[in-house]
Design an enzyme around this catalytic site. Structure first.
Site, PDB file in Angstrom:
ATOM      1  N   CYS A  29      51.741  29.742 -20.482  1.00  0.00           N
ATOM      2  CA  CYS A  29      51.978  30.225 -22.054  1.00  0.00           C
ATOM      3  C   CYS A  29      51.776  28.644 -23.482  1.00  0.00           C
ATOM      4  O   CYS A  29      51.232  27.588 -22.976  1.00  0.00           O
ATOM      5  CB  CYS A  29      53.792  29.682 -22.386  1.00  0.00           C
ATOM      6  N   GLY A  54      43.817  39.816 -18.956  1.00  0.00           N
ATOM      7  CA  GLY A  54      42.943  39.538 -20.646  1.00  0.00           C
ATOM      8  C   GLY A  54      41.790  40.632 -20.703  1.00  0.00           C
ATOM      9  O   GLY A  54      41.358  40.706 -19.791  1.00  0.00           O
ATOM     10  N   ASP A  55      42.579  41.752 -21.846  1.00  0.00           N
ATOM     11  CA  ASP A  55      41.792  42.590 -22.244  1.00  0.00           C
ATOM     12  C   ASP A  55      41.448  43.756 -21.870  1.00  0.00           C
ATOM     13  O   ASP A  55      40.579  44.597 -20.994  1.00  0.00           O
ATOM     14  CB  ASP A  55      40.178  41.901 -22.690  1.00  0.00           C
ATOM     15  N   ALA A 112      58.237  37.677 -23.856  1.00  0.00           N
ATOM     16  CA  ALA A 112      59.203  37.021 -24.141  1.00  0.00           C
ATOM     17  C   ALA A 112      59.609  38.611 -24.938  1.00  0.00           C
ATOM     18  O   ALA A 112      59.471  38.979 -25.942  1.00  0.00           O
ATOM     19  CB  ALA A 112      59.272  36.046 -24.330  1.00  0.00           C
ATOM     20  N   HIS A 156      45.081  33.684 -17.193  1.00  0.00           N
ATOM     21  CA  HIS A 156      44.482  34.519 -17.704  1.00  0.00           C
ATOM     22  C   HIS A 156      43.651  33.494 -18.484  1.00  0.00           C
ATOM     23  O   HIS A 156      42.879  32.691 -18.367  1.00  0.00           O
ATOM     24  CB  HIS A 156      45.475  34.268 -19.377  1.00  0.00           C
ATOM     25  N   LYS A 215      50.795  31.456 -12.534  1.00  0.00           N
ATOM     26  CA  LYS A 215      50.389  31.797 -13.694  1.00  0.00           C
ATOM     27  C   LYS A 215      49.634  30.650 -14.727  1.00  0.00           C
ATOM     28  O   LYS A 215      50.035  29.862 -15.087  1.00  0.00           O
ATOM     29  CB  LYS A 215      51.022  32.883 -15.021  1.00  0.00           C
ATOM     30  N   GLY A 224      49.027  43.012 -20.361  1.00  0.00           N
ATOM     31  CA  GLY A 224      50.554  41.875 -21.376  1.00  0.00           C
ATOM     32  C   GLY A 224      50.157  42.977 -22.015  1.00  0.00           C
ATOM     33  O   GLY A 224      50.683  44.648 -22.516  1.00  0.00           O
TER      34      GLY A 224
END
EC number: 1.3.1.-
Length: 385
Positions: free
Chosen positions: A113, A216-217, A30, A183, A153, A239
Protein backbone atom coordinates in the site's frame (compact mmCIF):
# COMPACT_ATOMS: atom_id res chain seq x y z
CA UNK A 1 -11.49 -9.63 -32.87
CA UNK A 2 -8.23 -10.14 -30.99
CA UNK A 3 -5.40 -12.25 -32.32
CA UNK A 4 -5.48 -15.88 -31.22
CA UNK A 5 -2.87 -16.67 -28.60
CA UNK A 6 -1.45 -20.10 -27.97
CA UNK A 7 -1.74 -21.45 -24.41
CA UNK A 8 0.98 -20.47 -21.97
CA UNK A 9 3.01 -22.82 -19.83
CA UNK A 10 0.99 -21.75 -16.77
CA UNK A 11 -2.64 -22.82 -17.27
CA UNK A 12 -3.26 -23.06 -13.52
CA UNK A 13 -1.95 -21.43 -10.37
CA UNK A 14 -1.02 -23.43 -7.29
CA UNK A 15 -0.47 -21.78 -3.89
CA UNK A 16 0.28 -24.35 -1.24
CA UNK A 17 -2.51 -26.94 -1.44
CA UNK A 18 -4.80 -24.59 -3.39
CA UNK A 19 -5.08 -24.86 -7.16
CA UNK A 20 -6.83 -22.19 -9.23
CA UNK A 21 -7.95 -23.12 -12.75
CA UNK A 22 -6.74 -19.82 -14.22
CA UNK A 23 -3.43 -18.15 -13.21
CA UNK A 24 -5.24 -14.90 -12.44
CA UNK A 25 -5.97 -13.14 -9.16
CA UNK A 26 -8.05 -10.07 -8.34
CA UNK A 27 -6.01 -7.40 -6.59
CA UNK A 28 -7.52 -6.17 -3.31
CA UNK A 29 -8.88 -2.64 -3.78
CA UNK A 30 -10.32 -0.62 -0.91
CA UNK A 31 -14.04 -0.01 -1.30
CA UNK A 32 -14.16 -2.11 -4.47
CA UNK A 33 -13.40 -5.79 -3.97
CA UNK A 34 -16.06 -6.60 -1.42
CA UNK A 35 -18.11 -9.79 -1.54
CA UNK A 36 -20.44 -8.38 -4.20
CA UNK A 37 -17.72 -7.46 -6.68
CA UNK A 38 -15.84 -10.71 -6.11
CA UNK A 39 -18.99 -12.73 -6.83
CA UNK A 40 -19.64 -10.69 -9.96
CA UNK A 41 -16.13 -11.28 -11.32
CA UNK A 42 -16.30 -14.98 -10.46
CA UNK A 43 -19.42 -15.28 -12.59
CA UNK A 44 -17.31 -14.33 -15.63
CA UNK A 45 -14.23 -16.47 -15.13
CA UNK A 46 -11.96 -18.48 -12.87
CA UNK A 47 -9.45 -16.81 -10.60
CA UNK A 48 -8.33 -16.15 -7.06
CA UNK A 49 -10.61 -13.47 -5.61
CA UNK A 50 -9.11 -11.73 -2.59
CA UNK A 51 -10.92 -9.47 -0.12
CA UNK A 52 -10.06 -5.82 0.15
CA UNK A 53 -7.39 -5.06 2.73
CA UNK A 54 -8.47 -5.57 6.35
CA UNK A 55 -6.44 -4.38 9.32
CA UNK A 56 -5.32 -7.02 11.79
CA UNK A 57 -6.01 -4.79 14.78
CA UNK A 58 -9.61 -4.27 13.63
CA UNK A 59 -10.09 -8.03 13.36
CA UNK A 60 -8.67 -8.74 16.81
CA UNK A 61 -10.95 -6.05 18.23
CA UNK A 62 -13.94 -7.58 16.38
CA UNK A 63 -14.65 -4.35 14.52
CA UNK A 64 -18.03 -4.85 12.73
CA UNK A 65 -16.77 -3.28 9.49
CA UNK A 66 -13.74 -5.57 9.44
CA UNK A 67 -15.89 -8.63 10.13
CA UNK A 68 -18.17 -7.69 7.23
CA UNK A 69 -15.19 -7.29 4.89
CA UNK A 70 -13.90 -10.81 5.54
CA UNK A 71 -17.30 -12.38 5.01
CA UNK A 72 -17.53 -14.80 2.09
CA UNK A 73 -20.61 -15.97 0.26
CA UNK A 74 -21.14 -19.76 -0.02
CA UNK A 75 -20.67 -19.40 -3.80
CA UNK A 76 -17.08 -18.21 -3.33
CA UNK A 77 -14.91 -21.24 -3.92
CA UNK A 78 -11.78 -20.05 -2.09
CA UNK A 79 -11.98 -17.81 0.97
CA UNK A 80 -9.03 -15.50 0.38
CA UNK A 81 -8.35 -12.60 2.78
CA UNK A 82 -5.77 -9.83 2.63
CA UNK A 83 -4.46 -8.54 5.96
CA UNK A 84 -2.59 -5.36 6.78
CA UNK A 85 -0.67 -5.15 10.03
CA UNK A 86 2.49 -3.72 11.58
CA UNK A 87 2.73 -5.62 14.87
CA UNK A 88 3.86 -9.27 14.61
CA UNK A 89 1.82 -10.33 17.64
CA UNK A 90 -1.38 -8.68 16.48
CA UNK A 91 -0.89 -10.05 12.98
CA UNK A 92 -0.38 -13.51 14.47
CA UNK A 93 -3.44 -13.19 16.71
CA UNK A 94 -5.64 -12.16 13.78
CA UNK A 95 -4.34 -15.03 11.65
CA UNK A 96 -4.97 -17.52 14.45
CA UNK A 97 -8.50 -16.18 14.92
CA UNK A 98 -9.34 -16.59 11.23
CA UNK A 99 -7.89 -20.10 11.12
CA UNK A 100 -9.40 -21.27 14.41
CA UNK A 101 -12.84 -19.98 13.39
CA UNK A 102 -12.52 -21.61 9.93
CA UNK A 103 -13.01 -18.36 8.03
CA UNK A 104 -10.14 -18.57 5.55
CA UNK A 105 -8.44 -20.81 2.98
CA UNK A 106 -5.69 -18.39 1.89
CA UNK A 107 -4.11 -15.34 3.52
CA UNK A 108 -2.25 -12.50 1.82
CA UNK A 109 -0.19 -9.92 3.71
CA UNK A 110 -0.18 -6.40 2.29
CA UNK A 111 3.22 -4.71 2.12
CA UNK A 112 2.39 -2.77 -1.03
CA UNK A 113 0.00 0.00 0.00
CA UNK A 114 1.49 3.40 -1.02
CA UNK A 115 -1.14 5.62 0.65
CA UNK A 116 0.62 8.42 2.59
CA UNK A 117 -1.46 8.01 5.76
CA UNK A 118 -0.17 4.41 5.92
CA UNK A 119 3.45 4.91 4.87
CA UNK A 120 4.05 8.04 6.95
CA UNK A 121 3.89 5.80 10.02
CA UNK A 122 6.00 3.05 8.49
CA UNK A 123 3.25 0.75 7.26
CA UNK A 124 2.39 -0.60 3.82
CA UNK A 125 5.11 -0.34 1.19
CA UNK A 126 7.39 1.49 3.64
CA UNK A 127 7.57 -1.49 6.02
CA UNK A 128 9.85 -3.87 4.06
CA UNK A 129 12.62 -1.29 4.47
CA UNK A 130 12.88 -2.59 8.04
CA UNK A 131 14.16 -6.11 7.44
CA UNK A 132 13.65 -7.33 11.00
CA UNK A 133 10.04 -6.20 11.26
CA UNK A 134 9.16 -7.59 7.84
CA UNK A 135 10.69 -10.95 8.73
CA UNK A 136 8.99 -11.05 12.14
CA UNK A 137 5.55 -10.41 10.66
CA UNK A 138 5.99 -13.03 7.91
CA UNK A 139 7.34 -15.61 10.34
CA UNK A 140 4.58 -15.12 12.91
CA UNK A 141 1.82 -15.16 10.28
CA UNK A 142 3.10 -18.42 8.81
CA UNK A 143 3.50 -20.00 12.25
CA UNK A 144 -0.02 -19.13 13.35
CA UNK A 145 -1.60 -20.03 9.98
CA UNK A 146 -0.72 -23.71 10.23
CA UNK A 147 -1.77 -25.43 7.00
CA UNK A 148 -3.36 -22.29 5.51
CA UNK A 149 -0.99 -20.83 2.89
CA UNK A 150 0.22 -17.26 3.44
CA UNK A 151 1.41 -15.03 0.60
CA UNK A 152 2.76 -11.47 0.52
CA UNK A 153 2.31 -8.52 -1.80
CA UNK A 154 5.23 -6.12 -2.12
CA UNK A 155 6.45 -3.26 -4.30
CA UNK A 156 9.90 -2.76 -5.81
CA UNK A 157 10.96 -0.50 -2.95
CA UNK A 158 10.83 3.12 -1.79
CA UNK A 159 12.15 4.43 -5.12
CA UNK A 160 14.51 3.29 -7.86
CA UNK A 161 17.54 4.00 -5.67
CA UNK A 162 16.13 2.24 -2.61
CA UNK A 163 14.87 -1.08 -3.93
CA UNK A 164 13.98 -3.82 -1.47
CA UNK A 165 11.99 -6.40 -3.39
CA UNK A 166 14.69 -9.02 -4.01
CA UNK A 167 15.85 -9.01 -0.39
CA UNK A 168 12.27 -8.97 0.90
CA UNK A 169 11.40 -11.93 -1.31
CA UNK A 170 14.32 -13.97 0.05
CA UNK A 171 13.28 -13.13 3.60
CA UNK A 172 9.67 -14.13 2.84
CA UNK A 173 10.77 -17.37 1.21
CA UNK A 174 12.90 -18.22 4.24
CA UNK A 175 9.98 -17.49 6.57
CA UNK A 176 7.78 -20.05 4.82
CA UNK A 177 5.67 -17.69 2.73
CA UNK A 178 3.82 -19.65 0.01
CA UNK A 179 3.89 -17.07 -2.78
CA UNK A 180 4.87 -13.50 -3.64
CA UNK A 181 3.08 -10.84 -5.68
CA UNK A 182 5.21 -7.99 -6.98
CA UNK A 183 3.54 -4.75 -8.00
CA UNK A 184 6.23 -3.63 -10.40
CA UNK A 185 6.29 -0.03 -9.24
CA UNK A 186 7.94 1.73 -6.31
CA UNK A 187 6.22 3.44 -3.41
CA UNK A 188 7.01 6.85 -4.91
CA UNK A 189 5.57 5.91 -8.30
CA UNK A 190 2.17 5.23 -6.71
CA UNK A 191 0.18 4.02 -9.75
CA UNK A 192 1.80 6.33 -12.28
CA UNK A 193 4.04 5.59 -15.22
CA UNK A 194 4.69 2.18 -16.65
CA UNK A 195 5.09 -0.96 -14.55
CA UNK A 196 8.59 -2.41 -14.71
CA UNK A 197 7.90 -5.96 -15.83
CA UNK A 198 11.66 -6.63 -15.99
CA UNK A 199 11.70 -6.54 -12.18
CA UNK A 200 9.13 -9.36 -12.14
CA UNK A 201 11.44 -11.39 -14.36
CA UNK A 202 14.40 -10.73 -12.04
CA UNK A 203 12.33 -11.80 -9.05
CA UNK A 204 11.25 -15.00 -10.79
CA UNK A 205 14.89 -15.80 -11.56
CA UNK A 206 15.88 -15.19 -7.93
CA UNK A 207 13.03 -17.09 -6.24
CA UNK A 208 12.28 -20.52 -7.63
CA UNK A 209 10.73 -22.51 -4.75
CA UNK A 210 7.40 -20.64 -4.56
CA UNK A 211 5.09 -19.02 -7.14
CA UNK A 212 5.72 -15.43 -8.25
CA UNK A 213 2.80 -13.31 -9.42
CA UNK A 214 3.16 -10.12 -11.43
CA UNK A 215 1.02 -7.02 -10.93
CA UNK A 216 0.87 -3.85 -12.97
CA UNK A 217 -0.55 -2.75 -16.36
CA UNK A 218 -2.66 -5.79 -17.18
CA UNK A 219 -5.70 -4.31 -18.91
CA UNK A 220 -6.47 -6.91 -21.59
CA UNK A 221 -6.36 -10.68 -21.97
CA UNK A 222 -3.31 -10.31 -24.19
CA UNK A 223 -1.53 -8.28 -21.50
CA UNK A 224 -1.81 -11.16 -19.05
CA UNK A 225 -0.40 -13.72 -21.46
CA UNK A 226 2.39 -11.33 -22.48
CA UNK A 227 3.38 -10.72 -18.85
CA UNK A 228 3.76 -14.44 -18.23
CA UNK A 229 5.72 -14.91 -21.45
CA UNK A 230 8.05 -11.97 -20.86
CA UNK A 231 8.70 -12.50 -17.17
CA UNK A 232 8.21 -16.22 -16.57
CA UNK A 233 5.91 -15.44 -13.63
CA UNK A 234 3.50 -18.10 -12.43
CA UNK A 235 0.42 -15.90 -12.44
CA UNK A 236 -0.86 -12.35 -12.72
CA UNK A 237 -2.81 -10.00 -10.47
CA UNK A 238 -5.24 -7.50 -12.00
CA UNK A 239 -6.52 -4.38 -10.31
CA UNK A 240 -7.55 -1.18 -12.08
CA UNK A 241 -8.12 -3.00 -15.38
CA UNK A 242 -11.24 -4.69 -14.02
CA UNK A 243 -12.99 -1.52 -12.80
CA UNK A 244 -16.37 -1.42 -14.52
CA UNK A 245 -15.27 -4.40 -16.56
CA UNK A 246 -15.72 -7.69 -14.67
CA UNK A 247 -15.73 -9.59 -17.97
CA UNK A 248 -11.96 -9.04 -18.12
CA UNK A 249 -11.73 -12.33 -16.23
CA UNK A 250 -13.49 -14.07 -19.12
CA UNK A 251 -11.03 -12.49 -21.55
CA UNK A 252 -8.04 -13.56 -19.45
CA UNK A 253 -9.32 -17.11 -19.09
CA UNK A 254 -9.81 -17.35 -22.85
CA UNK A 255 -6.43 -15.77 -23.61
CA UNK A 256 -4.55 -18.17 -21.35
CA UNK A 257 -6.41 -21.10 -22.92
CA UNK A 258 -5.50 -19.88 -26.40
CA UNK A 259 -9.09 -19.20 -27.38
CA UNK A 260 -9.83 -16.17 -29.62
CA UNK A 261 -13.13 -14.99 -28.14
CA UNK A 262 -13.18 -11.73 -26.16
CA UNK A 263 -16.04 -9.97 -24.37
CA UNK A 264 -17.30 -7.10 -26.50
CA UNK A 265 -20.53 -6.06 -24.78
CA UNK A 266 -22.93 -3.57 -26.25
CA UNK A 267 -24.36 -0.87 -23.99
CA UNK A 268 -27.44 -2.92 -23.11
CA UNK A 269 -25.21 -5.79 -21.96
CA UNK A 270 -23.19 -3.35 -19.89
CA UNK A 271 -26.42 -2.17 -18.31
CA UNK A 272 -27.35 -5.75 -17.39
CA UNK A 273 -23.95 -6.17 -15.67
CA UNK A 274 -24.56 -2.94 -13.76
CA UNK A 275 -27.89 -4.24 -12.49
CA UNK A 276 -26.31 -7.51 -11.43
CA UNK A 277 -23.52 -5.66 -9.60
CA UNK A 278 -26.03 -3.48 -7.76
CA UNK A 279 -28.18 -6.49 -6.82
CA UNK A 280 -25.14 -8.19 -5.32
CA UNK A 281 -24.24 -5.03 -3.40
CA UNK A 282 -27.76 -4.86 -1.96
CA UNK A 283 -27.40 -8.49 -0.91
CA UNK A 284 -24.00 -7.80 0.65
CA UNK A 285 -25.06 -4.72 2.62
CA UNK A 286 -28.52 -6.14 3.35
CA UNK A 287 -29.88 -2.69 2.60
CA UNK A 288 -31.19 -1.52 -0.78
CA UNK A 289 -30.48 2.17 -0.38
CA UNK A 290 -26.96 1.63 0.97
CA UNK A 291 -26.16 -0.95 -1.71
CA UNK A 292 -27.38 1.35 -4.47
CA UNK A 293 -25.52 4.29 -2.98
CA UNK A 294 -22.32 2.22 -2.96
CA UNK A 295 -22.89 1.30 -6.59
CA UNK A 296 -22.88 4.95 -7.66
CA UNK A 297 -19.08 5.13 -7.64
CA UNK A 298 -18.89 2.25 -10.14
CA UNK A 299 -21.20 3.67 -12.82
CA UNK A 300 -18.66 5.90 -14.57
CA UNK A 301 -16.22 3.00 -14.97
CA UNK A 302 -18.86 0.89 -16.73
CA UNK A 303 -19.49 3.70 -19.23
CA UNK A 304 -15.84 4.21 -20.23
CA UNK A 305 -15.70 4.52 -24.02
CA UNK A 306 -19.45 4.29 -24.56
CA UNK A 307 -21.48 7.21 -26.01
CA UNK A 308 -23.34 8.14 -22.83
CA UNK A 309 -24.10 11.81 -22.17
CA UNK A 310 -23.35 13.73 -19.01
CA UNK A 311 -26.98 13.92 -17.92
CA UNK A 312 -27.35 10.14 -18.11
CA UNK A 313 -24.10 9.58 -16.22
CA UNK A 314 -25.23 11.96 -13.48
CA UNK A 315 -28.55 10.15 -13.19
CA UNK A 316 -26.77 6.82 -12.63
CA UNK A 317 -24.59 8.48 -10.00
CA UNK A 318 -27.69 9.44 -8.01
CA UNK A 319 -29.63 6.17 -7.90
CA UNK A 320 -31.39 5.23 -4.67
CA UNK A 321 -33.14 1.97 -5.59
CA UNK A 322 -32.85 -1.04 -7.85
CA UNK A 323 -36.06 -0.10 -9.66
CA UNK A 324 -34.60 3.31 -10.43
CA UNK A 325 -31.46 1.65 -11.80
CA UNK A 326 -33.46 -0.79 -13.90
CA UNK A 327 -35.49 2.08 -15.36
CA UNK A 328 -32.35 3.99 -16.31
CA UNK A 329 -30.82 0.90 -17.91
CA UNK A 330 -34.00 0.33 -19.94
CA UNK A 331 -33.53 3.79 -21.43
CA UNK A 332 -29.97 3.19 -22.61
CA UNK A 333 -29.63 3.16 -26.41
CA UNK A 334 -28.80 -0.12 -28.12
CA UNK A 335 -25.23 0.91 -28.89
CA UNK A 336 -22.68 -1.71 -29.95
CA UNK A 337 -19.30 -2.26 -28.33
CA UNK A 338 -17.24 0.87 -29.15
CA UNK A 339 -13.92 -0.89 -29.65
CA UNK A 340 -10.60 0.41 -28.35
CA UNK A 341 -12.15 3.38 -26.53
CA UNK A 342 -13.63 0.94 -23.99
CA UNK A 343 -10.29 -0.78 -23.45
CA UNK A 344 -6.95 0.06 -21.88
CA UNK A 345 -6.03 1.77 -18.58
CA UNK A 346 -8.75 2.57 -16.07
CA UNK A 347 -8.93 4.37 -12.77
CA UNK A 348 -6.73 7.21 -11.59
CA UNK A 349 -3.03 6.71 -12.19
CA UNK A 350 -2.06 9.88 -10.33
CA UNK A 351 1.48 11.25 -10.29
CA UNK A 352 4.73 10.24 -8.61
CA UNK A 353 5.20 11.78 -5.17
CA UNK A 354 7.90 11.87 -2.57
CA UNK A 355 7.48 9.05 -0.08
CA UNK A 356 5.73 10.01 3.15
CA UNK A 357 7.81 8.27 5.82
CA UNK A 358 8.42 8.60 9.56
CA UNK A 359 11.28 10.93 10.44
CA UNK A 360 14.59 9.07 10.23
CA UNK A 361 12.97 5.94 8.79
CA UNK A 362 15.63 5.50 6.12
CA UNK A 363 18.57 5.91 8.52
CA UNK A 364 18.64 2.20 9.31
CA UNK A 365 17.34 -1.05 7.86
CA UNK A 366 16.38 -2.28 11.36
CA UNK A 367 13.80 -1.03 13.84
CA UNK A 368 14.76 1.44 16.60
CA UNK A 369 12.80 2.59 19.65
CA UNK A 370 11.74 5.73 17.78
CA UNK A 371 10.56 3.64 14.83
CA UNK A 372 8.51 1.45 17.14
CA UNK A 373 6.79 4.51 18.61
CA UNK A 374 5.94 5.83 15.13
CA UNK A 375 4.57 2.58 13.76
CA UNK A 376 2.35 1.90 16.78
CA UNK A 377 -0.42 4.05 15.27
CA UNK A 378 -0.06 2.86 11.69
CA UNK A 379 -3.37 0.98 11.74
CA UNK A 380 -5.42 3.43 13.75
CA UNK A 381 -6.48 5.69 10.85
CA UNK A 382 -7.70 2.81 8.70
CA UNK A 383 -11.21 1.82 9.58
CA UNK A 384 -11.60 -1.90 9.01
CA UNK A 385 -9.61 -1.91 5.77
Amino acid sequence: MSTTLSPTAAPALKIGPIEIASPVALAPMAGITNEAFRRLCQEYGAGLYITEMVTTRALVEKNPTALRLIRHHPEEQIRSIQLYGVDPKIVGDSVAMLVDEDKVDHLDLNFGCPVPKVTKRGGGSALPWKRDLFEAICTEAVRRAGDVPVTVKIRKGINEELETYLESARIAEGAGIAGITLHARTLEQQYSGKADWASIARLKEAITSIPILGNGDVFEGEDGVRMVRETGCDGIVVGRGVLGRPWLFADLEAAFAGRPERAQPGLREVGAAMIRHAELLVDFFEDEFYGCRDFRKHAANYFKGYPVGGDVRRAFALIESLDQLRELVSQLPDEPWPGSSAMGPRGRAGSPRRAALPQGWLASRTMSTADTDDIAGAELDISGG
